[in-house]
Enzyme design. Structure first.
Site, PDB file in Angstrom:
ATOM      1  N   ARG A   1       2.050   1.285  -6.027  1.00  0.00           N
ATOM      2  CA  ARG A   1       1.845   0.517  -5.084  1.00  0.00           C
ATOM      3  C   ARG A   1       1.305  -0.250  -4.791  1.00  0.00           C
ATOM      4  O   ARG A   1       1.140  -1.273  -4.049  1.00  0.00           O
ATOM      5  CB  ARG A   1       2.626   1.474  -3.808  1.00  0.00           C
ATOM      6  CG  ARG A   1       4.201   1.509  -3.536  1.00  0.00           C
ATOM      7  CD  ARG A   1       4.126   3.095  -1.878  1.00  0.00           C
ATOM      8  NE  ARG A   1       4.772   1.947  -1.310  1.00  0.00           N
ATOM      9  CZ  ARG A   1       5.034   1.778  -0.544  1.00  0.00           C
ATOM     10  NH1 ARG A   1       6.400   1.987  -1.646  1.00  0.00           N
ATOM     11  NH2 ARG A   1       5.913   0.697   0.666  1.00  0.00           N
TER      12      ARG A   1
ATOM     13  N   LYS B   1       4.102  -2.464  -6.811  1.00  0.00           N
ATOM     14  CA  LYS B   1       5.661  -2.529  -6.870  1.00  0.00           C
ATOM     15  C   LYS B   1       7.088  -2.747  -5.880  1.00  0.00           C
ATOM     16  O   LYS B   1       8.256  -3.875  -6.206  1.00  0.00           O
ATOM     17  CB  LYS B   1       6.676  -1.286  -6.759  1.00  0.00           C
ATOM     18  CG  LYS B   1       7.313  -0.394  -7.820  1.00  0.00           C
ATOM     19  CD  LYS B   1       8.260  -1.049  -9.305  1.00  0.00           C
ATOM     20  CE  LYS B   1       9.881  -0.892  -9.542  1.00  0.00           C
ATOM     21  NZ  LYS B   1       9.851  -1.543 -10.367  1.00  0.00           N
TER      22      LYS B   1
ATOM     23  N   LYS C   1       8.759 -10.368 -17.791  1.00  0.00           N
ATOM     24  CA  LYS C   1       8.076  -9.363 -17.952  1.00  0.00           C
ATOM     25  C   LYS C   1       6.367 -10.002 -19.229  1.00  0.00           C
ATOM     26  O   LYS C   1       5.493  -9.146 -18.797  1.00  0.00           O
ATOM     27  CB  LYS C   1       9.659  -8.965 -18.926  1.00  0.00           C
ATOM     28  CG  LYS C   1      10.111  -8.077 -17.730  1.00  0.00           C
ATOM     29  CD  LYS C   1      10.266  -6.612 -17.184  1.00  0.00           C
ATOM     30  CE  LYS C   1       9.691  -7.186 -16.006  1.00  0.00           C
ATOM     31  NZ  LYS C   1      11.102  -7.860 -15.343  1.00  0.00           N
TER      32      LYS C   1
ATOM     33  N   GLU D   1      13.765 -13.518 -17.480  1.00  0.00           N
ATOM     34  CA  GLU D   1      13.181 -12.196 -17.651  1.00  0.00           C
ATOM     35  C   GLU D   1      12.750 -12.130 -18.407  1.00  0.00           C
ATOM     36  O   GLU D   1      11.314 -11.305 -18.402  1.00  0.00           O
ATOM     37  CB  GLU D   1      14.240 -11.233 -17.233  1.00  0.00           C
ATOM     38  CG  GLU D   1      14.094 -10.547 -17.482  1.00  0.00           C
ATOM     39  CD  GLU D   1      13.481  -9.715 -16.119  1.00  0.00           C
ATOM     40  OE1 GLU D   1      12.749  -8.751 -15.986  1.00  0.00           O
ATOM     41  OE2 GLU D   1      13.886 -10.616 -15.015  1.00  0.00           O
TER      42      GLU D   1
ATOM     43  N   CYS E   1       0.739  -1.327  -0.324  1.00  0.00           N
ATOM     44  CA  CYS E   1       0.099   0.074   0.083  1.00  0.00           C
ATOM     45  C   CYS E   1       0.144   1.210   0.337  1.00  0.00           C
ATOM     46  O   CYS E   1       2.206   1.331   0.199  1.00  0.00           O
ATOM     47  CB  CYS E   1      -0.796   0.141   1.121  1.00  0.00           C
ATOM     48  SG  CYS E   1      -1.651  -1.152   1.247  1.00  0.00           S
TER      49      CYS E   1
ATOM     50  N   GLU F   1       3.776 -10.256 -16.720  1.00  0.00           N
ATOM     51  CA  GLU F   1       3.567  -9.402 -16.066  1.00  0.00           C
ATOM     52  C   GLU F   1       2.800  -8.590 -16.234  1.00  0.00           C
ATOM     53  O   GLU F   1       1.944  -7.729 -15.756  1.00  0.00           O
ATOM     54  CB  GLU F   1       4.422  -8.873 -15.773  1.00  0.00           C
ATOM     55  CG  GLU F   1       5.502  -9.340 -14.473  1.00  0.00           C
ATOM     56  CD  GLU F   1       6.898  -8.131 -13.758  1.00  0.00           C
ATOM     57  OE1 GLU F   1       6.509  -8.122 -12.795  1.00  0.00           O
ATOM     58  OE2 GLU F   1       7.483  -8.229 -14.314  1.00  0.00           O
TER      59      GLU F   1
ATOM     60  N   TRP G   1      -2.993  -1.921  -1.808  1.00  0.00           N
ATOM     61  CA  TRP G   1      -2.889  -4.043  -2.205  1.00  0.00           C
ATOM     62  C   TRP G   1      -3.465  -4.587  -1.102  1.00  0.00           C
ATOM     63  O   TRP G   1      -3.061  -4.492  -0.484  1.00  0.00           O
ATOM     64  CB  TRP G   1      -2.141  -3.507  -2.686  1.00  0.00           C
ATOM     65  CG  TRP G   1      -1.078  -4.852  -3.257  1.00  0.00           C
ATOM     66  CD1 TRP G   1      -0.966  -4.606  -4.590  1.00  0.00           C
ATOM     67  CD2 TRP G   1      -0.963  -6.723  -3.578  1.00  0.00           C
ATOM     68  NE1 TRP G   1      -1.039  -6.385  -5.482  1.00  0.00           N
ATOM     69  CE2 TRP G   1      -1.062  -7.070  -4.531  1.00  0.00           C
ATOM     70  CE3 TRP G   1      -1.059  -7.040  -2.058  1.00  0.00           C
ATOM     71  CZ2 TRP G   1      -0.851  -8.490  -4.274  1.00  0.00           C
ATOM     72  CZ3 TRP G   1      -0.262  -8.310  -2.026  1.00  0.00           C
ATOM     73  CH2 TRP G   1      -1.064  -8.841  -3.186  1.00  0.00           C
TER      74      TRP G   1
ATOM     75  N   ASN H   1       0.410   0.771   6.156  1.00  0.00           N
ATOM     76  CA  ASN H   1       0.991  -0.462   4.823  1.00  0.00           C
ATOM     77  C   ASN H   1       1.234  -0.978   5.822  1.00  0.00           C
ATOM     78  O   ASN H   1       2.656  -0.843   6.785  1.00  0.00           O
ATOM     79  CB  ASN H   1       2.031   1.103   3.932  1.00  0.00           C
ATOM     80  CG  ASN H   1       2.360  -0.407   2.915  1.00  0.00           C
ATOM     81  OD1 ASN H   1       2.170  -1.383   2.895  1.00  0.00           O
ATOM     82  ND2 ASN H   1       3.845   0.404   3.283  1.00  0.00           N
ATOM     83  N   GLY H   2       1.305  -2.280   5.561  1.00  0.00           N
ATOM     84  CA  GLY H   2       2.322  -3.513   5.701  1.00  0.00           C
ATOM     85  C   GLY H   2       1.157  -4.130   6.300  1.00  0.00           C
ATOM     86  O   GLY H   2      -0.584  -4.692   5.816  1.00  0.00           O
TER      87      GLY H   2
ATOM     88  N   HIS I   1      13.852 -32.674 -22.580  1.00  0.00           N
ATOM     89  CA  HIS I   1      13.508 -32.864 -21.546  1.00  0.00           C
ATOM     90  C   HIS I   1      11.621 -32.831 -21.154  1.00  0.00           C
ATOM     91  O   HIS I   1      11.006 -33.116 -20.084  1.00  0.00           O
ATOM     92  CB  HIS I   1      14.356 -33.016 -20.043  1.00  0.00           C
ATOM     93  CG  HIS I   1      15.569 -33.315 -20.395  1.00  0.00           C
ATOM     94  ND1 HIS I   1      16.116 -34.420 -20.641  1.00  0.00           N
ATOM     95  CD2 HIS I   1      16.660 -32.278 -21.182  1.00  0.00           C
ATOM     96  CE1 HIS I   1      17.384 -35.025 -21.476  1.00  0.00           C
ATOM     97  NE2 HIS I   1      17.529 -33.137 -20.964  1.00  0.00           N
TER      98      HIS I   1
HETATM   99  C1  AGP Z   1       9.357  -7.427 -11.761  1.00  0.00           C
HETATM  100  O1  AGP Z   1       8.650  -6.735 -12.357  1.00  0.00           O
HETATM  101  C2  AGP Z   1       8.526  -7.002 -10.440  1.00  0.00           C
HETATM  102  N1  AGP Z   1       8.119  -6.040 -10.173  1.00  0.00           N
HETATM  103  C3  AGP Z   1       8.951  -7.969  -9.092  1.00  0.00           C
HETATM  104  O2  AGP Z   1       9.243  -9.567  -9.752  1.00  0.00           O
HETATM  105  C4  AGP Z   1      10.476  -7.655  -8.007  1.00  0.00           C
HETATM  106  O3  AGP Z   1      11.309  -8.109  -9.355  1.00  0.00           O
HETATM  107  C5  AGP Z   1      10.306  -8.384  -6.469  1.00  0.00           C
HETATM  108  O4  AGP Z   1       9.083  -7.862  -6.054  1.00  0.00           O
HETATM  109  C6  AGP Z   1      11.708  -7.638  -6.558  1.00  0.00           C
HETATM  110  O5  AGP Z   1      11.029  -6.798  -6.056  1.00  0.00           O
HETATM  111  P1  AGP Z   1      12.019  -6.171  -5.260  1.00  0.00           P
HETATM  112  O6  AGP Z   1      13.357  -6.236  -6.728  1.00  0.00           O
HETATM  113  O7  AGP Z   1      11.852  -4.183  -5.390  1.00  0.00           O
HETATM  114  O8  AGP Z   1      13.525  -6.469  -4.198  1.00  0.00           O
END
Ligand code: AGP
Length: 612
Positions: A27, A607, A487, A483, A2, A490, A74, A100-101, A506
């Site tokens: 966030r 994020k 992407k 990666e 959040c 996501e 969130w 937040n938390g 395999h």
């Molecule tokens: C990546 O695009 C994502 N936002 C997510 O996987 C991110 O890399 C992961 O949450 C780790 O975040 P950080 O690098 O802030 O620790």
């Protein structure tokens, strides 16, 4: 997770809070709300969904007052709904809280308070906080601040809190344990925020609240103390980056802007860490002698940062004689890893607030390990709990899908590996210069790939409609395949799987047919790995798979096998992942654009994952 904001000053609070929430919406965007103190009472607005829903509501029913708190959510406890939206209140509405938390012991506190006559309107963990404070006041707490302190002592878990008291009209309270919270210092006005971008356009100095601290904000001053009421003299830090760093800068999305920033960021890291005499300087407190004696490294991280860690492991082991492991932080913290105190722990994290990564380094510190973080956010929890930090200097990364932080993390590992190899004598000075010359070619090569975005867009639009896609790579580009797939998942919501190409036979080869796009990272190498990868491409071609190849400029072999080829400049294989992943970032970007998804704020994501 959040986003929390707060304001006290001489301006109308609502527009300031909304502007801050807009800058924090990456966030979490399940609901948003603000509470403002005006005319001797707390007035509020909260709406489910994007912030714009709240803005529309406030246009119809504006709220006035120069002191307030705000929240963008969130959802963790309770689905997105009006009742579960923050702020939450005490029974009489005289106390408002945003959070937040996660309050881990909220259920038992809720039962206890319910037995004392409190009624709860939401499913959230947060709602226990205003009721706890109210109960403390009922039981004779000397002041609202004292009631807040006693309530905080009952909470277990993580929190960044903003609190308003109707009976303290010129004060915003805040407290932090585990979740990030910044106090922004202005001229006769002060702010709280979960992250600097929320208030970057209003302040140049800030206080990074430490765990176990709380503060009272007045228009003309800020008072910080511990949970026991001991006065704290806070450290005031200058904010390094500028407001425009957190703006779109003419790009249609933050993600596209951040992809375009990569060449500049990579050049800047090289300029900062490669000295005029050709040596590499990490700019950390860890001495060359420490690295000479080092026998083992453990890299811990999550998501995209984990893929950077995988690349780091390969490069470090390839260039130095040190044994390197990498692990998902969420697994590391529960698998009872066998780590001796001589092991260097490298947490990789853009935000510096990821809960599993943070918990992993706290465990490792208990075992006596040194912590050398690779991080992008100064003042973040991981940075403050590490012995040393290599900053990736990307400025704020707003797009939820990480791009510039990833290539900067890769550059960090390249510089770290070259530094360690040179101080240990694993690399002669001549060999080091050879590697550095090759590394200096990377920013231009990344720039070159970005210039090809229209070509990549056409390829993405051709292949974006399938239910799934497969990404294949070998050695340094195996993490690149992972990666690229991440992407795509996501931001375009298309299922995608990254796989070590040698593993394809395999199992996943069963998936291949003319409908499945298979992205093959097959750039030239100085050794036999290129040939091995080429055979894998031929195996896909033999089963009529739809091949999108990432190939080295001039490699006609691949154009014969592939439906589409993205040609990239030739760079040293060890450094090619920074160039190749740029092509995959753009491929995912334009696939998402064709599928009409919200690229900067993909569904269900946030994020920074500050809860477990
Ligand atoms: C990546 O695009 C994502 N936002 C997510 O996987 C991110 O890399 C992961 O949450 C780790 O975040 P950080 O690098 O802030 O620790």
């Amino acid at each position: 997770m959040c986003g929390v904001v707060g304001y006290i000053g001489s301006k109308e609070a609502a527009p300031v809070l909304i502007d801050g929430l807009r800058r924090l919406e990456y966030r979490g965007y399940d609901s948003a709300g603000i509470a403002v103190l005006g005319g001797g009472k707390i007035v509020f607005g909260k709406e489910v969904g994007r912030l714009v829903n709240l803005e529309r509501e406030l246009e119809k029913n504006p709220i006035a007052g120069m002191c307030g708190i705000g929240h963008t959510r969130w959802a963790t406890h309770g689905a997105p709904s009006q009742a579960n939206s923050h702020p939450h209140f005490s029974s009489d509405g005289s106390i408002a809280v945003v959070h937040n938390g996660i309050i881990e012991n909220y259920a038992e506190l809720r039962d206890e308070l319910a037995a004392q006559g409190h009624t709860f309107l939401s499913e959230t963990d947060t709602e226990v906080v205003p009721h706890l404070i109210e109960q403390a006041l009922k039981e004779g707490a000397a002041s609202p601040a004292a009631a807040l302190r006693s309530a905080l002592k009952r909470l277990r878990g993580a929190y960044a809190l903003g609190v308003l008291f109707r009976d303290e009209p010129n004060t915003v309270y805040c407290a932090r344990l585990g979740s990030p919270l910044i106090i922004g210092l202005g001229e006769n006005e002060n702010f709280i925020a979960s992250d600097v971008p929320a208030i970057i356009n209003r302040i140049s100095e800030a206080i990074y609240l430490n765990d176990g601290e709380m503060a009272a904000l007045y228009a003309d001053r800020v008072e910080v103390c511990t949970m026991d009421g001991e006065v704290v003299t806070p450290v005031v830090k200058k904010i390094e980056f500028k407001a425009e760093d957190a703006e779109h800068d003419g790009f249609e999305t933050f993600m596209l802007k951040e992809i375009h920033e990569q060449p500049r960021i990579l050049r800047a890291l090289l300029a900062k860490h490669v000295l005029a005499d050709g040596s590499v300087d990490l700019g950390t407190e860890l001495s060359p002698d420490y690295f000479r004696k080092l026998r083992r490294i453990m890299i811990v991280s999550c998501g995209t940062a984990y893929h950077a860690g995988m690349y780091g492991k390969l490069l470090l082991e390839n260039l130095t004689g040190i044994a390197v492991e990498t692990d998902l932080a969420s697994e590391f913290r529960y698998r009872d890893p066998k780590i001796d105190p001589g092991t260097l722990i490298i947490p990789v994290t853009q935000s510096g607030e990821t809960a599993d990564t943070l918990a992993s380094i706290r465990m490792a510190k208990e075992w006596g390990c040194r912590i050398f973080a690779v991080c992008n956010v100064e003042g973040s929890s991981v940075v403050r709990e590490s012995d040393a930090t290599f900053y990736t200097d990307c400025g704020p990364e707003i797009g939820v899908a990480s791009t510039k932080a990833y290539t900067a993390q890769q550059m960090a590992f390249a510089l770290l590996a070259l530094y360690i190899a040179s101080v240990r004598g694993d690399l002669t000075p001549e060999k080091l210069q050879e590697y550095l010359d090759d590394l200096r070619e990377v920013p231009n090569a990344v720039h070159y790939v970005i210039q090809k975005k229209a070509e990549i867009q056409a390829i993405a639009e051709k292949h974006h409609d399938g239910p799934s896609s497969l990404y294949l790579g070998r050695r340094f580009n195996y993490p690149t395949a992972l990666e690229g797939a991440l992407k795509n998942k996501e931001i375009s919501y298309q299922h995608a799987e990254g796989y070590a190409a040698g593993e394809m036979k395999h199992g996943p080869i069963a998936l291949i047919n003319e409908a499945l796009p298979v992205v093959c990272i097959c750039t030239k190498t100085a050794d036999e790995v290129y040939e091995k990868m080429l055979s894998n491409v031929k195996e896909v071609e033999a089963r009529n798979g739809r091949i999108i190849a990432v190939a080295t400029e001039g490699d006609t072999e691949l154009s014969k096998l592939s439906d589409d080829v993205i040609y990239v400049p030739s760079v040293r294989d060890e450094f090619s992942p920074m160039v190749n992943v740029t092509a995959l970032q753009l491929l995912a970007y334009y696939a998402a654009r064709a599928r009409g998804t919200d690229i900067d704020k993909p569904r269900n994501l946030a994020k920074s994952v500050t809860v477990e």
